[in-house]
Design an enzyme around this catalytic site. Sequence first.
Site, PDB file in Angstrom:
ATOM      1  N   GLN A  78      27.575   4.383 -26.560  1.00  0.00           N
ATOM      2  CA  GLN A  78      26.229   3.863 -26.830  1.00  0.00           C
ATOM      3  C   GLN A  78      26.156   2.384 -26.445  1.00  0.00           C
ATOM      4  OE1 GLN A  78      23.760   5.835 -28.735  1.00  0.00           O
ATOM      5  NE2 GLN A  78      22.375   4.260 -28.056  1.00  0.00           N
ATOM      6  N   PHE A  79      26.011   2.097 -25.152  1.00  0.00           N
ATOM      7  CA  PHE A  79      25.983   0.704 -24.705  1.00  0.00           C
ATOM      8  C   PHE A  79      24.825  -0.082 -25.300  1.00  0.00           C
ATOM      9  CE2 PHE A  79      23.055   2.469 -21.643  1.00  0.00           C
ATOM     10  CZ  PHE A  79      22.176   1.430 -21.351  1.00  0.00           C
ATOM     11  N   THR A  80      23.757   0.598 -25.722  1.00  0.00           N
ATOM     12  CA  THR A  80      22.581  -0.100 -26.246  1.00  0.00           C
ATOM     13  C   THR A  80      22.860  -0.768 -27.594  1.00  0.00           C
ATOM     14  OG1 THR A  80      21.693   1.907 -27.258  1.00  0.00           O
ATOM     15  CG2 THR A  80      20.966   1.391 -25.010  1.00  0.00           C
TER      16      THR A  80
END
Length: 148
Positions: A78-80
């Site tokens: 989950q890079f966000t």
Amino acid sequence: MKAVIQRVKSASVTIDNQIVGSIQQGFMILLGIHEEDTKEDVDYLIRKITMMRIFEDEAGKMNLNIEAVAGSILSVSQFTLYADTKKGNRPSFVKAARPEQAIPLYEAFNEGLRQSGLQVETGKFGADMQVALVNDGPVTIIIDTRDK
């Protein structure tokens, strides 16, 4: 690294209408990897997650870890989680690790959890995923290795 850990009764991840990972009782983990993260961050997070006592014992107190309840893990990249929202209305993700750095750390994280004896299901790094879960409690814990 930043991990959002949700205690779940069940969770699954779907890609292109196909379930690619699903668990029953355990942890749904959203994992964000920072551009400065290292294997040391992976090891720290694995220790914290495997020992975390957030499952209820017979007295109803959060006193049991995931192993004690024979739980599983669904791990999703989950890079966000490293969104910078200070300026404007469009988040910046410049602090999130690039794939060439993030993928090996994500894989090391999942493999480390498996080596601790846990069943680990995953999504697919970089894919468009749909995640479904039944949060138990709800209990949601956030661990940021930058705060250790």
